[in-house]
Scaffold this active site. Structure first.
Site, PDB file in Angstrom:
ATOM      1  N   GLU A  41     -25.782 -28.850 -34.212  1.00 10.20           N
ATOM      2  CA  GLU A  41     -25.836 -28.516 -32.791  1.00 10.20           C
ATOM      3  C   GLU A  41     -26.775 -27.351 -32.509  1.00 10.20           C
ATOM      4  O   GLU A  41     -27.504 -27.356 -31.522  1.00 10.20           O
ATOM      5  CB  GLU A  41     -24.436 -28.208 -32.256  1.00 10.20           C
ATOM      6  CG  GLU A  41     -23.529 -29.426 -32.150  1.00 10.20           C
ATOM      7  CD  GLU A  41     -24.123 -30.522 -31.272  1.00 10.20           C
ATOM      8  OE1 GLU A  41     -24.925 -30.199 -30.374  1.00 10.20           O
ATOM      9  OE2 GLU A  41     -23.799 -31.696 -31.483  1.00 10.20           O
ATOM     10  N   TYR A 124     -22.384 -25.138 -23.898  1.00 13.58           N
ATOM     11  CA  TYR A 124     -22.594 -26.491 -24.402  1.00 13.58           C
ATOM     12  C   TYR A 124     -22.130 -26.642 -25.842  1.00 13.58           C
ATOM     13  O   TYR A 124     -21.353 -27.547 -26.179  1.00 13.58           O
ATOM     14  CB  TYR A 124     -24.068 -26.919 -24.303  1.00 13.58           C
ATOM     15  CG  TYR A 124     -24.321 -28.081 -25.227  1.00 13.58           C
ATOM     16  CD1 TYR A 124     -23.877 -29.354 -24.878  1.00 13.58           C
ATOM     17  CD2 TYR A 124     -24.876 -27.891 -26.490  1.00 13.58           C
ATOM     18  CE1 TYR A 124     -24.012 -30.428 -25.756  1.00 13.58           C
ATOM     19  CE2 TYR A 124     -25.017 -28.948 -27.369  1.00 13.58           C
ATOM     20  CZ  TYR A 124     -24.589 -30.206 -26.996  1.00 13.58           C
ATOM     21  OH  TYR A 124     -24.702 -31.242 -27.869  1.00 13.58           O
ATOM     22  N   ASP A 142     -24.790 -31.516 -21.613  1.00 14.99           N
ATOM     23  CA  ASP A 142     -26.128 -31.151 -22.082  1.00 14.99           C
ATOM     24  C   ASP A 142     -27.157 -31.759 -21.128  1.00 14.99           C
ATOM     25  O   ASP A 142     -26.808 -32.354 -20.120  1.00 14.99           O
ATOM     26  CB  ASP A 142     -26.358 -31.644 -23.512  1.00 14.99           C
ATOM     27  CG  ASP A 142     -26.648 -33.126 -23.524  1.00 14.99           C
ATOM     28  OD1 ASP A 142     -26.015 -33.845 -22.736  1.00 14.99           O
ATOM     29  OD2 ASP A 142     -27.509 -33.570 -24.296  1.00 14.99           O
TER      30      ASP A 142
END
Length: 295
Positions: A41, A124, A142
DNA sequence: TAGTCGTGGAA
DNA sequence: TTTCCAAGACT
């Protein structure tokens, strides 16, 4: 049109579509650890999947746990980051590993707020890790999801420049009740945005929810707002920083000042960029006048 | 909150 | 060639 009604119209088809079309990404496999998900991520922030894949593979092989990364100098993380861009992410990921060791027994916490408190992890990424790694129920917003919802629900081509409370409300209203299903929906709708409902030329012919799309219904009107970006890159401090740091990444050890001077002609801008890199902790000025990646 | 922060591929 | 933009965070 109630939110609940929207939910049943959107989630089912998108989940079915995902079951058939999901990419086979290594951080999505059942044996992917929370650490593996977290690393992916961070790397994927503003960075295409194809560029992340090889770096992520190397990274996980070398540092399979937070403790493994925390045991090495932050400069090693910066070097291994390669040309992914935004190298401060490498620094924050290293700091994150250190924090995990010092305050979380070397484990990635499952709690959303604890994730949010970690270096490099914002709204996020905290929701993404909680959802993807721990199968929790969170609105994962996102750039892909924001675009999909802008089109499906609002009927416009692109979402607002910055995230609004209205967008969060819409995203939460669509979340399936069951946590495990919600987690699958989160990754599914993101994948739809990445593969079908793309920014440039969406492949609406392949969209599983085209019949429910407000943008489609409105005739796919073009975006009419202000220009969404204007970032010329050539000649900026960012480009200069990139050049300077590349010298350090490629060097075996510390480098002399002329090795840095040679990659950027404008001395004023070059010194400003170097000072910035030092202030960020990406470059260490040594006592002997040379420069090195941080230890 | 608006600016800053890399990189490279596709249109 | 230029422009756009790709799973944002931080200040």
């Amino acid at each position: 049109m109630t939110a609940t009604h929207d939910a049943v119209r959107f989630t089912g088809p998108v989940l079915d579509w995902y079951a058939e079309h999901a990419r086979d990404l290594p951080w999505r496999t059942p044996d992917a650890t929370p650490w593996a998900v977290l690393v992916s991520e961070i790397m994927l922030q503003q960075t295409p999947v194809v560029r992340v894949l090889p770096v992520w593979e190397q990274w996980m092989r070398r540092w399979p746990t937070p403790a493994a990364l925390a045991a090495e100098p932050s400069g090693e993380a910066v070097r291994a980051w390669g040309r992914l861009g935004y190298p401060r992410r490498a620094l924050r990921l290293h700091a994150c590993a250190v924090t995990l060791v010092e305050r979380h027994d070397g484990l990635v916490p499952s709690d959303h707020d604890e994730l949010l408190a970690l270096p490099g992890i914002g709204a996020y990424t905290a929701a993404a890790v909680a959802s993807f790694a721990f199968r929790q129920r969170h609105a994962v917003l996102d750039t892909n999801v924001r675009r999909v919802l802008a089109r499906l629900i609002t009927g416009v081509e692109y979402p607002p420049k910055s995230q609004t409370v209205a967008e969060v409300a819409v995203a939460e209203s669509l979340l399936p009740t069951d946590a495990s299903v919600a987690a699958r929906w989160a990754v599914a709708v993101m994948e739809l945005g990445a593969l079908v409902c793309t920014a440039r030329s969406p492949r609406c012919v392949d969209c599983p929810v085209i019949s429910s799309c407000a943008w489609q219904r409105a005739g796919r009107p073009a975006y009419d707002g202000p220009p969404r970006r204007g970032q010329t890159y050539a000649g900026t401090d960012r480009q200069c920083r990139g050049r300077l740091l590349a010298v350090l990444r490629q060097a075996e050890g510390p480098v002399e000042k002329p090795a840095l001077d040679i990659v950027w002609s404008d001395a004023v801008q070059r010194e400003r960029a170097l000072d910035g890199l030092i202030a960020d902790g990406l470059i260490d000025p040594l006592d002997d006048g040379r420069y090195a990646l941080p230890s």
